[in-house]
Design an enzyme around this catalytic site. Structure first.
Site, PDB file in Angstrom:
ATOM      1  N   ARG A 182     -11.176  -3.660   5.949  1.00  0.00           N
ATOM      2  CA  ARG A 182     -12.083  -2.610   6.408  1.00  0.00           C
ATOM      3  C   ARG A 182     -11.919  -1.290   5.659  1.00  0.00           C
ATOM      4  O   ARG A 182     -12.139  -0.230   6.226  1.00  0.00           O
ATOM      5  CB  ARG A 182     -11.930  -2.388   7.923  1.00  0.00           C
ATOM      6  N   SER A 231     -18.434  -3.022  16.181  1.00  0.00           N
ATOM      7  CA  SER A 231     -17.018  -3.197  16.518  1.00  0.00           C
ATOM      8  C   SER A 231     -16.313  -1.846  16.525  1.00  0.00           C
ATOM      9  O   SER A 231     -16.353  -1.115  15.538  1.00  0.00           O
ATOM     10  CB  SER A 231     -16.339  -4.130  15.513  1.00  0.00           C
ATOM     11  N   GLU A 301     -12.186   1.514  14.159  1.00  0.00           N
ATOM     12  CA  GLU A 301     -13.017   1.036  13.052  1.00  0.00           C
ATOM     13  C   GLU A 301     -14.247   1.917  12.916  1.00  0.00           C
ATOM     14  O   GLU A 301     -14.691   2.224  11.817  1.00  0.00           O
ATOM     15  CB  GLU A 301     -13.431  -0.422  13.275  1.00  0.00           C
TER      16      GLU A 301
END
Length: 310
Positions: A182, A231, A301
Site C-alpha cells: 500500500r 478499506s 489506509e
C-alpha cells in the site's frame, strides 16, 4: 489524534498572480465535500485542475516555496477534514484521461478510473488487469499507493509510470518506484500523470467472467452503495484488519452519524450528515479498541488531509 492551530481557508481570497498563466480551471474557496466519496470536507484554498501535463509542470514550477500542495485524485480513499485544505489542492481530470490499448498492455492517464482501465482491457481481450475493477479510485492513486485486491497489486502489472516534478516528467519503472504494501516511493512532491500496465491476450469470455466474479464479491461483502472511503485500515502482518475489528466488538459501532459497517467492518460509513471529525474519531476509537483487545496496532489506509474545524 491532535490538531495544531486549525483554521479554515478564507473563501474571499482572490487568485494570486502566479496562477494567472495556468490554462486549466482554478477556483478559490472551492467546496470539496461533494467531491469526496464520504461526502465530507471543508473548502480548498485553491482547487486546480490542470489542462494537461505541461500545465501541471507550469503549476509545479510557479508554486511559491512553502505553499502546500495536495493531490486528491478521485477522492475515494480520503477523509477531507472539515476545516478545509490550505494551499493548492490538485485534481487531475480531463487532460489526463487518455487510454491507449496496445497488443500487450494499456497506457492510461492518471485520471482514468481503475474500473475503466479494467473495462478497456476486457474489451480488447487483454487479461491480468481484472482485479482493477474491484478497486475504487483512479490510476494515479492506484500507482501512488500500490493499490491491490483479489490477489493482485499494481506492482504486479505496472511497466512504468510518468511522474511530474518541477524538474520535468520522469518515467520510472516499477522497480524504481520501490513498491511495498500500500505504498510506493514517488520522488518528493511527484505527481503521477500516466502509467503503462502490461497484460496478456486472453479469452474475452473468461476475462468477463472473472470481472463478474469480482463485482459480485464486492457487492456481497462490501457496502459499495454507501458513503464510504473503502478499506479503512491496512492489514497488519499475519492478520486481517476486519477480523481484528470484529473481534474487538466494533462491528456497527457508531459515533455521531458515522458508523462501522455491519456488512464489512473495515469500512466506515457516513450515515448522512456526519462530519469528517466524526468519521476520523470513530476510526481512532476502533484503533484503540483493537489495540486494547489484541495488542495489534492498526495503521490507517485511508488518507486524512486538511485542517480540523474550529
Amino acid at each position: 489524534m491532535s490538531a495544531a492551530a486549525p483554521t479554515t481557508p478564507d473563501l474571499s481570497i482572490s487568485l494570486p498572480e502566479w496562477m494567472a498563466g495556468l490554462r486549466g480551471r482554478v477556483q478559490a474557496g472551492a467546496v470539496l465535500g461533494p467531491q469526496s466519496w464520504f461526502r465530507v470536507g471543508g473548502p480548498a484554498e485553491f482547487l486546480v485542475r490542470p489542462a494537461d501535463a505541461e500545465d501541471l509542470l507550469a503549476l509545479l514550477r510557479a508554486r511559491p516555496a512553502g505553499m502546500p500542495l495536495t493531490t486528491i485524485g478521485a477522492a475515494s480513499n480520503l477523509i477531507l477534514r472539515d476545516g478545509g485544505l490550505r494551499g493548492v489542492v490538485l485534481r487531475l481530470a480531463r487532460g489526463f484521461s487518455e487510454v491507449s490499448v496496445e497488443p500487450d498492455g494499456i497506457t492510461a492517464g492518471a485520471a482514468v478510473l481503475d474500473v475503466t482501465l479494467a473495462e478497456h482491457a476486457a474489451a480488447a481481450g487483454l487479461a491480468g488487469l481484472e482485479f482493477l475493477c474491484g478497486i475504487p479510485g483512479s490510476v494515479g492513486g492506484a500507482v501512488a499507493m500500490n493499490a491491490g485486491a483479489y490477489g493482485a497489486e499494481v506492482k504486479d502489472v505496472l511497466d512504468w509510470a510518468e511522474i511530474a516534478t518541477p524538474e520535468g516528467i520522469r518515467r520510472l519503472s516499477a522497480g524504481e518506484l520501490g513498491f511495498r504494501y500500500r505504498r510506493s516511493a514517488l520522488p518528493p512532491g511527484g505527481i503521477v500523470t500516466r502509467a503503462r500496465f502490461r497484460a496478456t491476450p486472453g479469452e474475452r469470455s473468461a476475462i468477463a467472467s472473472r470481472m463478474g466474479e469480482i463485482r459480485e464479491s464486492r457487492e456481497a461483502s462490501q457496502p459499495v452503495r454507501a458513503r464510504t472511503g473503502g478499506s479503512t485500515f491496512k492489514n497488519p502482518p499475519g492478520h486481517k484488519a476486519w477480523a481484528l475489528i470484529d473481534a474487538a466488538g466494533c462491528r456497527g459501532l457508531r459515533h455521531g452519524a458515522a458508523q462501522v459497517s455491519e456488512k464489512h467492518c473495515n469500512f466506515l460509513l457516513n450515515l448522512g450528515g456526519a462530519t469528517a471529525a466524526e468519521i476520523e474519531a470513530l476510526g481512532e476509537m476502533v484503533r484503540a479498541r483493537v489495540l486494547a483487545h489484541s495488542g495489534v496496532g492498526l495503521e490507517w489506509e485511508i488518507k486524512r488531509m486538511g485542517e480540523f474545524a474550529l
